[in-house]
Design an enzyme around this catalytic site. Sequence first.
Site, short mmCIF file in Angstrom:
data_model
loop_
_atom_site.label_atom_id
_atom_site.label_comp_id
_atom_site.label_asym_id
_atom_site.label_seq_id
_atom_site.Cartn_x
_atom_site.Cartn_y
_atom_site.Cartn_z
CG ASP A 44 5.56 3.56 1.92
OD1 ASP A 44 5.57 4.16 3.01
OD2 ASP A 44 4.56 3.46 1.19
CE LYS A 102 -0.98 5.46 7.71
NZ LYS A 102 -0.60 4.74 6.51
CG PHE A 131 -1.88 1.19 1.16
CD1 PHE A 131 -3.02 1.14 0.37
CD2 PHE A 131 -1.60 2.37 1.84
CE1 PHE A 131 -3.87 2.24 0.28
CE2 PHE A 131 -2.46 3.47 1.76
CZ PHE A 131 -3.60 3.39 0.97
#
Length: 379
Positions: A210, A239, A125
């Site tokens: 990532d 995040k 993702f």
Amino acid sequence: MQTYGRLPIAFVRGNGTVLWDSEGKECLDFLTGLAVTSLGHAHPEVAAAIAEQAATLLHVSNLYYNDVQPKVAARLNALLGGDGRVFFCNSGAESNECAIKLARRHGQLNGGPNRFHVISAYGSFHGRTLTTLAATGQPQKQETFQPLPEGFRQVSFDDLDALDNAMDDRVAAVLLEAVQGEGGVIPASAEYLHGVRRLCDEREALLIIDEVQTGLGRTGRWFGFEHSGVRPDVVTMAKALGNGVPIGACWARAEIAASFAPGDHATTFGGQPLAARAALAVLEVMERERVPERAARAGSRLVEALSKLDGVSEVRGAGLLIAAELGAQYDAREVAQKCLDRGLVVNAVTPSALRFAPPLLVSDAEIDEAVARVAEALR
Ligand SMILES: *Cc1c(COP(=O)(O)O)cnc(C)c1O
């Protein structure tokens, strides 16, 4: 717009690991808004820094310098080895978008006009913009939005032969998560990441990791790739960086970052004083509290306790990014709902597994209480 199937609960206040809903119900937050509020809700130092910056200077754009952004860049750069540069943005997708554009520019400059392909993994993702969706290895999410930008391909995760076969001279970069988060909390093996690094070196492709979900202490190290000892060329983050204030960052080794010239990439809000000040406070608290070590220690306790539960068939992950695979008789969404009914916020990361991503400052007592609530929900 109805892009989410939401659960019927509205949160109004938080403190540390605890959340309160609009009816006054108290919950333990073991999801942290998807690995975002790593220092817990309403952290006093972060809150004070945000309030002070709000009363000082919110925004000036990137046409000018501000006094906070370089401090965050320097701290991130130090955590990542010290020879890089940082681009700030506002989300995980944007940090990957920056990495992909940088890899294309670097590929063009060093390998010619055909070197623009990005290989990623199935189950990955990387975001929901068209380009990061093209990199996201979940065909069912892509189908509705065809045609997607070209130059993206996926191969099996943790399968070096598959990557080897796919890496021709059009490949500018390989983009991977150290632990696939949304894909079900699936760690890459260290041998795989070493092999990927070697292939990237041989074929002159960049290795982009990532770390949007895994970065900043979550896995028990500052970054998930550190478990393997492999050094990436580009690292994306978001995040946890602002503990809830939107901020993302793309770090690259300086010689690669030099592929961008003024005008190649931009953002209005990215790295503005308010978001940067939140990030600076977050990094200061994280370093002082040694959150990677705390996450490793708390993670062991959580894994051990979950492994003993009737109904849990496997526990996997790293640090405080953990999935509990449930027995075949369970539907993880139903169990997550029953956990919420009992005052525990977790989510069904797959139809058969619960994800746990509590604050990195979570206490032993909170871990024990959360596991007791999972046990009840399973019963
Ligand atoms: C959440 C996530 C993203 C996307 O971040 P947004 O802030 O939602 O755009 C990208 N990569 C990974 C690994 C993520 O977990």
